[in-house]
Design a protein around this motif. Structure first.
Motif, PDB file in Angstrom:
ATOM      1  N   GLU A 148      -4.429  14.187   4.817  1.00 16.39           N
ATOM      2  CA  GLU A 148      -5.314  13.262   4.097  1.00 16.39           C
ATOM      3  C   GLU A 148      -6.606  13.954   3.681  1.00 16.39           C
ATOM      4  N   ASN A 168      -7.724  14.737  -0.246  1.00 12.59           N
ATOM      5  CA  ASN A 168      -8.988  14.242  -0.791  1.00 12.59           C
ATOM      6  C   ASN A 168      -9.823  15.386  -1.349  1.00 12.59           C
ATOM      7  N   LYS A 206      -9.766   5.625  -6.882  1.00 14.46           N
ATOM      8  CA  LYS A 206      -8.545   6.115  -7.534  1.00 14.46           C
ATOM      9  C   LYS A 206      -7.579   5.023  -7.953  1.00 14.46           C
ATOM     10  N   GLY A 246      -4.324  10.793  -3.951  1.00  9.55           N
ATOM     11  CA  GLY A 246      -4.582   9.523  -3.260  1.00  9.55           C
ATOM     12  C   GLY A 246      -4.114   8.363  -4.136  1.00  9.55           C
TER      13      GLY A 246
HETATM   14 MG    MG Z   1      -7.010   9.980   0.085  1.00  8.17          MG
END
Ligand code: MG
Ligand code: ADP
Length: 466
Positions: free
Chosen positions: A37, A41, A97, A105
Motif C-alpha cells: 500500500e 501510494n 483517486k 489506488g
Molecule cells: Mg492507496
C-alpha cells in the motif's frame, strides 16, 4: 435482551473486523500488504505527476518477543496538504483517486487499513511527515482512527519551515508482522515493481535483506489524463447524482456535457433511437424513464469507443528494459495492444515474453501478473491471466518445455475488475481475456522468430564444424 438486536456497524469498524478482505489476513500478509500500500501510494504520487520516483523503504524488528515490526516509507512525490493529512490517514474511503484516470489506488482504503491494522495490533499511532510541491512548511502528524465515527484522532501535530524545499511524504507505522515469513514475497514484489517501473529508484532495507533497485531509464510512461465516464459504464445511481448538478440542462446538453465519446450528432441519434425528447429538461425524468435511459445507453451501438487517454500503459521499450535488467533474460519481446473496452471502461493489455539468460528452465512459464502497474503475487489460480497462459499453445511457437521462459501480462484500465478488495487477481472478463490471448500471441510470434533464427545459426555452425 430482545431477540431483535439490530445495529449498524460503523464502516471503519467493519473493515477492522474484516481486514482479510483487504489483504490483512495475518502478520505475514499484513506486513507484505503494508509495504504494498505504501509503495503504491508513493508511485502514484510521483510518476502520475511526471516525477521520477525515489522510494525508500525500511523494516525494523522492534520487539522480537511480541513480534512487532516497524515500516518506514518515504517518497519524493507531490505530498499531501497539511489540512488533508488527518482525513487521508484517518477516514476510510477518503481519496483523491475517485476519478476516471488510471491509478494504482482505487478504493481510498489502503492507508486506513494500514493504520487500522497497526493500531489494533500495537495500539500505536501512525507517524506522517509531508510537504507539497513548493510548500514553505513541512507538516508532521501522529494519527489514530476512531473506528466508531470513522474519523481521525490527532495525537500530535507540528509544523517546520521547509528550508530546502523538500517535497514528498514519509510514513512510519508499528505493527505485528512476520518478517521472516513475508521476506520472500516482499522481495518478489519489489523486484517485480522494478520490472514494470524501471524509471523508479527503490531502496529497501530489511533486518537481513537489502535491495537497491536502480533506475534504469529516465523515461516515464505518458501520464494519464483525467476523463469522463463512457455512457455504457454508468448505472442509475450515478446518473441521478450527475443530474443533481445538471442546472436545468436539456437531455441533449446533459449527455454531451457529462460523458466521454458523445458529440452532438451521436447524442441526437441516440435520443431519437431511444425515444427521448432531446429538448426535455434532464431533471424532469421520472424514475422509470431514468431506468430506461440507462438501459438504452448500455444497448446503444453507436457510441464511440471509450478513449484511452485516461490510461498509462508502460510500453514495449520500458517493459524490455525492466525485464532484461531484473530477470537477467537473454532476450525480451514485448507488445502493447491497441485500446479496447469492456462495459464502457477502456483497457489496454501488454505482454512480454522473456527468454534464456538467468531464467531457470521450468515445466511451465513463470508468470508475472500486473494490473495498473501493480505486481499481483497472490491468488494466481483465480486470475484470468493464469488461464490464458496455461491454455496457450506453446508448441506453435517453438517452445519446448522445460524452457527458460517468463511471461509478463499487464492490464491497465480506469477500472480493473479485481476478484477481491485485496487486489490480487483479475477477474474473468471475456473482452480482457481475449486481449490477453492476442497480446501473448503477438509477443510469442516475436519469440518464435528469434528462436528459429537461433536454430538456423546453430545448424550452420554444426555444418561448418562437421
Ligand atoms: Mg492507496
Ligand atoms: P487510495 O490510494 O486508494 O486513494 P489510500 O488510503 O491509500 O487510498 O490513500 C488516500 C489518499 O491519500 C490518496 O488518494 C492520496 O491522495 C493520498 N496519499 C496517500 N499516500 C500518499 C503519498 N505517498 N503521497 C501523496 N499523497 C498520498
Amino acid at each position: 435482551s430482545s431477540m431483535y438486536a439490530y445495529e449498524a456497524l460503523p464502516v471503519a469498524e467493519w473493515f477492522r473486523r474484516n481486514r482479510e478482505l483487504a489483504g490483512f489476513h495475518n502478520p505475514t500478509r499484513a506486513l507484505y500488504q503494508t509495504i504494498r500500500e505504501l509503495t503504491e501510494n508513493s508511485l502514484d504520487a510521483t510518476e502520475t505527476y511526471g516525477i521520477l520516483p525515489n522510494i525508500y523503504l525500511r523494516i525494523n524488528v522492534e520487539d522480537e518477543q511480541k513480534g512487532w515490526v516497524s515500516v518506514y516509507a518515504e517518497d519524493n512525490g507531490i505530498g499531501i496538504p497539511g489540512n488533508e493529512i488527518p482525513n487521508v490517514f484517518g477516514r476510510v474511503f477518503y481519496s483523491s483517486k475517485y476519478r476516471i484516470k488510471q491509478h494504482r489506488g482505487v478504493f481510498g482504503l489502503g492507508l486506513k487499513m494500514v493504520v487500522l491494522y497497526s493500531q489494533s495490533t500495537t495500539n500505536k499511532p501512525v507517524f506522517v511527515r509531508s510537504a507539497t510541491l513548493k510548500s514553505d512548511k513541512i507538516y508532521e502528524f501522529q494519527i489514530m482512527i476512531d473506528t466508531n465515527s470513522n474519523s481521525p484522532i490527532i495525537l500530535d501535530r507540528r509544523e517546520y519551515p521547509n528550508k530546502y524545499r523538500w517535497h514528498g511524504t514519509a510514513v512510519k507505522v508499528y505493527l505485528e508482522g512476520n518478517w521472516l515469513a513475508a521476506k520472500k514475497r516482499i522481495e518478489d514484489y519489489l523486484k517485480r515493481t522494478a520490472i514494470i517501473a524501471p524509471y523508479a529508484e527503490i531502496v529497501f532495507k530489511g533486518p537481513d535483506l537489502e535491495l537497491w533497485l536502480k533506475r534504469r531509464t529516465t523515461k516515464l510512461p505518458p501520464a494519464p489524463k483525467e476523463g469522463l465516464p463512457h455512457p455504457k459504464s454508468v448505472d442509475v445511481d450515478t446518473i441521478k447524482q450527475m443530474l443533481q448538478e445538471s442546472r436545468g440542462m436539456t437531455l441533449l446538453e446533459f449527455l454531451m456535457e457529462n460523458f466521454d465519446a458523445v458529440g452532438e450528432g451521436t447524442a441526437k441519434t441516440f435520443l431519437e433511437w431511444a425515444g427521448f425528447n432531446p429538448n426535455a429538461k434532464a431533471t424532469a425524468l421520472t424514475p422509470e424513464e431514468l431506468v430506461r435511459l440507462v438501459e438504452k445507453m448500455k444497448q446503444f451501438e453507436g457510441w464511440r469507443r471509450p478513449r484511452s487517454d485516461w490510461l498509462s500503459p508502460v510500453g514495449p521499450e520500458l517493459l524490455e528494459i525492466g525485464a532484461k535488467a531484473i530477470l537477467g533474460a537473454e532476450a525480451v519481446f514485448a507488445v502493447t495492444r491497441k485500446p479496447e473496452s469492456y462495459g464502457g471502461h477502456p483497457f489496454i493489455v501488454e505482454a512480454a515474453v522473456a527468454w534464456g539468460g538467468q531464467i531457470p528452465p521450468a515445466d511451465k512459464p513463470l508468470l508475472l501478473r500486473y494490473a495498473n502497474k501493480i505486481p499481483l503475487l497472490y491468488d494466481e489460480g483465480a486470475d484470468v491471466a493464469r488461464k490464458v497462459v496455461d491454455e496457450f499453445n506453446w508448441q506453435n511457437y517453438k517452445v519446448k518445455f522445460p524452457a527458460p521462459l517468463a511471461v509478463i501480462i499487464h492490464v491497465c484500465s480506469t477500472k480493473i475488475p479485481y476478484a477481491s478488495a485485496g487486489k490480487e487477481a483479475v477477474a474473468e472478463v471475456p473482452e480482457i481475456e481475449k486481449e490477453m490471448r492476442l497480446a501473448l500471441r503477438d509477443a510469442a510470434k516475436k519469440l518464435r522468430l528469434y528462436l528459429s533464427r537461433k536454430e538456423k545459426e546453430m545448424e550452420l555452425l554444426n555444418k561448418y564444424i562437421s
